[in-house]
Design a protein around this motif. Structure first.
Motif, short mmCIF file in Angstrom:
data_model
loop_
_atom_site.label_atom_id
_atom_site.label_comp_id
_atom_site.label_asym_id
_atom_site.label_seq_id
_atom_site.Cartn_x
_atom_site.Cartn_y
_atom_site.Cartn_z
N GLN A 110 32.74 45.53 35.32
CA GLN A 110 34.03 46.19 35.45
C GLN A 110 34.83 46.10 34.16
O GLN A 110 34.88 45.06 33.52
N GLY A 114 39.44 48.58 35.67
CA GLY A 114 38.92 48.60 37.03
C GLY A 114 37.79 49.59 37.27
O GLY A 114 37.39 49.83 38.40
N GLU A 115 37.25 50.15 36.21
CA GLU A 115 36.08 51.01 36.36
C GLU A 115 34.85 50.14 36.58
O GLU A 115 34.56 49.27 35.76
N TRP A 118 27.37 49.30 39.07
CA TRP A 118 26.42 48.45 39.76
C TRP A 118 25.04 48.67 39.15
O TRP A 118 24.58 49.82 39.07
N SER A 168 36.74 45.84 41.83
CA SER A 168 37.19 47.00 42.60
C SER A 168 36.16 47.40 43.66
O SER A 168 36.47 48.12 44.59
N LYS A 169 34.93 46.92 43.50
CA LYS A 169 33.86 47.18 44.48
C LYS A 169 33.36 45.86 45.06
O LYS A 169 33.40 44.82 44.38
N VAL A 181 30.75 49.32 48.11
CA VAL A 181 31.92 50.02 48.68
C VAL A 181 33.21 49.53 48.01
O VAL A 181 33.22 48.48 47.35
N ASP A 182 34.28 50.29 48.22
CA ASP A 182 35.58 49.89 47.65
C ASP A 182 36.03 48.55 48.23
O ASP A 182 35.87 48.30 49.43
N ASN A 183 36.59 47.72 47.40
CA ASN A 183 37.15 46.44 47.83
C ASN A 183 38.49 46.71 48.52
O ASN A 183 39.42 47.19 47.87
N PRO A 184 38.58 46.42 49.82
CA PRO A 184 39.83 46.73 50.53
C PRO A 184 41.03 45.96 49.97
O PRO A 184 42.17 46.37 50.18
N TRP A 186 41.49 45.37 46.72
CA TRP A 186 41.69 45.68 45.30
C TRP A 186 42.98 46.44 45.05
O TRP A 186 43.34 47.35 45.77
N SER A 187 43.72 46.03 44.03
CA SER A 187 44.83 46.83 43.53
C SER A 187 44.90 46.61 42.02
O SER A 187 44.63 45.51 41.55
#
Ligand code: 6PG
Ligand code: NI
Length: 188
Positions: A110, A114-115, A118, A168-169, A181-184, A186-187
């Motif tokens: 990352q 936040g890009e 994997w 972020s993932k 998947v997206d990390n719920p 993450w901000s």
């Protein structure tokens, strides 16, 4: 005075490097890292070892190299596969090379913005970690995931921002399939 060259043999079954410094990370060392806090508290009663590192390190000097194996055990916290804490290098522009030796997994990388990326890893896979990318390995298999890392001796580790915000993932087991998947939580 020149430093002396040496060779060491990595045990390819266990990942152990003879004479290396051993670092152990148990689940209790990773509070706040996993999304499912209920599952974390439950598994904490057993407090399993999540990973071990065997490191051969030099003084923090520009131009020199360190290397280390990591033995990342199989397991999950809720749906989330066991992973290493993950870090930026303290000297953020220091790159790194990983070489997978045993088991199955991958690397989450990352940028500071936040890009995320994997990269799947299996024995023989080499991963190039460019300057400035945070990196975390994940065991997506059923046996220990073992790999070698080679990094500048003055790279250091900056755990702070990953500890606070994570990646972020996240990498989860969704009905037997590995999903990124997206990390719920993450901000930016
Ligand atoms: C390093 C490497 C690697 C890493 C371990 C444990 O820079 O030293 O990336 O050896 O430290 O795999 O992961 P954490 O340092 O994120 O706990
Ligand atoms: Ni590193």
């Amino acid at each position: 005075e020149y430093k002396r060259p040496f060779g060491v043999k990595i045990d390819l079954e266990t990942g152990v490097i003879p004479g290396a410094k051993r670092i152990v990370r148990k689940l209790s060392d990773m509070r706040g890292y996993f999304v499912d806090e209920e599952a974390y508290e439950k598994l904490l009663r057993e407090d399993p070892v999540v990973y071990e590192v065997y490191a051969i390190e030099q003084e923090e000097r520009e131009g020199d190299l360190n290397f280390a194996t990591t033995v990342l055990y199989p397991g999950k916290v809720g749906k989330e596969f066991f992973f290493t804490k993950g870090h930026y290098h303290a000297k953020a522009d220091r790159a790194e090379i990983y070489y997978a030796l045993k088991g199955k997994g991958g690397m989450l990388l990352q940028t500071p913005e936040g890009e995320a990326e994997w990269i799947p890893m299996e024995p023989g896979t080499v991963v190039y970690v460019p300057p400035y990318w945070a990196h975390r390995t994940v065991n997506t298999g059923g046996e220990p995931f073992v790999f070698l890392a080679i990094y500048p001796a003055d790279a250091g580790h900056d755990y702070g921002s990953i500890k606070e915000k994570g990646f972020s993932k996240i990498v989860i087991d969704e009905g037997g399939e590995v999903k990124i998947v997206d990390n719920p939580r993450w901000s930016v």
